[in-house]
Design a protein around this motif. Structure first.
Motif: not given
Length: 105
Positions: A65-66, A68
């Protein structure tokens, strides 16, 4: 609960899941705290799914999971609680169990 399908798992892992999609889904459906289980080749971060289901909480993997993606989820669903699944590396995995059995035979 979103269950990553075999197809989506290939994006993050080198091996296919040992337990078939339908069995993983049925296991989760048996949990009292789970309202809905779904699976597809998209990711749990598909904003259309989040908007349609309106979850109060979404649990994510830190490894995939980023920042962003987190911000997009918060914007799409204000007030959503984002929890991160802890990575438990206790040496136990389905793949390692199978490997150990194969070595003994």
């Amino acid at each position: 609960v979103h269950v990553g399908s075999t197809g989506s798992s290939k994006k993050f892992k080198t091996k296919e899941p040992v337990i078939p999609d339908n069995q993983r889904i049925e296991t989760l459906r048996g949990l009292r705290a789970v309202d809905l289980v779904y699976s597809d080749d998209r990711t749990h971060r598909d904003l259309q799914i989040v908007l349609a289901l309106q979850p109060d909480v979404i649990a994510l993997s830190k490894e995939s999971t980023s920042l962003e993606e987190i911000e997009a989820l918060k914007k799409a669903r204000p007030g959503i609680e984002i929890a991160f699944n802890p990575r438990i590396d206790d040496g136990i995995s389905t793949s390692k169990i199978i490997e150990k059995i194969r070595k003994k035979t």
